[in-house]
Design an enzyme around this catalytic site. Sequence first.
Site, mmCIF file in Angstrom:
data_model
loop_
_atom_site.group_PDB
_atom_site.id
_atom_site.type_symbol
_atom_site.label_atom_id
_atom_site.label_comp_id
_atom_site.label_asym_id
_atom_site.label_seq_id
_atom_site.Cartn_x
_atom_site.Cartn_y
_atom_site.Cartn_z
ATOM 1 N N LYS A 55 23.407 34.693 -11.513
ATOM 2 C CA LYS A 55 23.568 36.151 -11.521
ATOM 3 C C LYS A 55 24.234 36.604 -12.808
ATOM 4 C CE LYS A 55 24.075 36.223 -6.532
ATOM 5 N NZ LYS A 55 24.484 34.838 -6.268
ATOM 6 N N MET A 80 37.553 32.904 -10.559
ATOM 7 C CA MET A 80 36.952 34.074 -11.229
ATOM 8 C C MET A 80 38.033 34.988 -11.807
ATOM 9 S SD MET A 80 34.068 34.920 -8.324
ATOM 10 C CE MET A 80 35.213 34.817 -6.967
ATOM 11 N N ASP A 100 22.350 27.967 -8.563
ATOM 12 C CA ASP A 100 23.239 28.958 -9.189
ATOM 13 C C ASP A 100 23.608 28.553 -10.609
ATOM 14 O OD1 ASP A 100 23.225 30.768 -7.206
ATOM 15 O OD2 ASP A 100 25.230 30.354 -6.438
HETATM 16 C C1 LIG Z 1 31.422 32.412 -7.806
HETATM 17 S S1 LIG Z 1 32.786 31.332 -7.793
HETATM 18 C C2 LIG Z 1 32.068 29.953 -6.975
HETATM 19 C C3 LIG Z 1 33.076 28.990 -6.428
HETATM 20 C C4 LIG Z 1 32.454 27.769 -5.782
HETATM 21 N N1 LIG Z 1 31.722 28.118 -4.594
HETATM 22 C C5 LIG Z 1 33.477 26.686 -5.463
HETATM 23 O O1 LIG Z 1 33.733 26.405 -4.298
HETATM 24 O O2 LIG Z 1 33.990 26.089 -6.425
HETATM 25 C C6 LIG Z 1 32.838 30.824 -9.479
HETATM 26 C C7 LIG Z 1 34.239 30.452 -9.921
HETATM 27 O O3 LIG Z 1 34.555 29.142 -9.489
HETATM 28 C C8 LIG Z 1 35.383 28.505 -10.436
HETATM 29 N N2 LIG Z 1 34.695 27.285 -10.911
HETATM 30 C C9 LIG Z 1 33.540 26.777 -10.447
HETATM 31 N N3 LIG Z 1 33.275 25.594 -11.042
HETATM 32 C C10 LIG Z 1 34.275 25.358 -11.892
HETATM 33 C C11 LIG Z 1 34.606 24.292 -12.785
HETATM 34 N N4 LIG Z 1 33.821 23.212 -12.919
HETATM 35 N N5 LIG Z 1 35.754 24.380 -13.501
HETATM 36 C C12 LIG Z 1 36.569 25.431 -13.373
HETATM 37 N N6 LIG Z 1 36.320 26.471 -12.563
HETATM 38 C C13 LIG Z 1 35.195 26.428 -11.818
HETATM 39 C C14 LIG Z 1 35.650 29.507 -11.543
HETATM 40 O O4 LIG Z 1 36.840 30.209 -11.220
HETATM 41 C C15 LIG Z 1 34.431 30.407 -11.420
HETATM 42 O O5 LIG Z 1 34.678 31.684 -11.965
#
Ligand SMILES: C[S@@+](CC[C@H](N)C(=O)[O-])C[C@H]1O[C@@H](n2cnc3c(N)ncnc32)[C@H](O)[C@@H]1O
Length: 249
Positions: free
Chosen positions: A59, A170, A37
């Site tokens: 995506k 998000m 991803d």
């Molecule tokens: C589609 S979701 C996926 C979440 C992922 N499965 C998780 O458990 O962290 C994507 C969102 O996760 C958050 N996110 C993921 N990695 C991040 C990071 N390193 N720092 C801050 N936010 C993060 C943000 O809010 C982003 O918009």
Amino acid sequence: MLARAKVYLVGAGPGDPDLLTVKALRLLQLADVIFYDRLVSAEILALANPRATLIDSGKELGQQQETQERIYAGLLAEAHSGRVILRLKSGDPMIFGRGGEELAFLASHGIAAEVVPGVSSALAAPGLAGVPLTYRGVAASFAVVAGHRQSVAELDWSVYGAIDTLVILMGVEFRDVIAGSLVRAGRPGDQPVLFISNASTGNEVQVESTLGAVARGVTRVAAPAVMVIGEVVRLRRESGVAAMVGAAV
Ligand SMILES: C[S@@+](CC[C@H](N)C(=O)[O-])C[C@H]1O[C@@H](n2cnc3c(N)ncnc32)[C@H](O)[C@@H]1O
């Protein structure tokens, strides 16, 4: 003979390779094909088996369904090859990553799947910033909520007025709408909010504000970010972690 089809649904954690699980690292080094991803970091992909085929499965906004169909087609094509197939997702694969849908899809095609949980950004980002999601006498509950366009339009935000700590994923684009809805739901306008962008990476940025200021649209934030709302944010200063941000471990 047809090889037994199997896909590993693996969480890559928030970005720092040190936050991979041992099992995720072992599978990365064994993998023949990796569907990854958009938020999986380059440092993590660099740990993969050098002979693995890496397939960008990120995506783009507005093309999510098309990309998802392409991922499904790719998984189907590869699953019976007998090779080690990884579906690599940021954070934990079962939190806002369509992990559940992909599992159901694989099961409906008779393909075995194994989930390898990862460290979710929902937990890692506040933890790394020194913000406890629960704290005796301050917060006994937390919820992780999606803050994208569909949630903002469809969720009943009044439900979240009463939960001590909220962790919004998000939510950068609609942060003003979310904050405004929560204030209308009874949360105080001076309640602290912490945005942690790019948590655990070299580009991590923390921005502290209040619900009222975020609702007024004056808080600048870069995506991707985790938005933490609640009195626990005040504990960040006492944790000493805020002062150490940027210090080498
Ligand atoms: C589609 S979701 C996926 C979440 C992922 N499965 C998780 O458990 O962290 C994507 C969102 O996760 C958050 N996110 C993921 N990695 C991040 C990071 N390193 N720092 C801050 N936010 C993060 C943000 O809010 C982003 O918009």
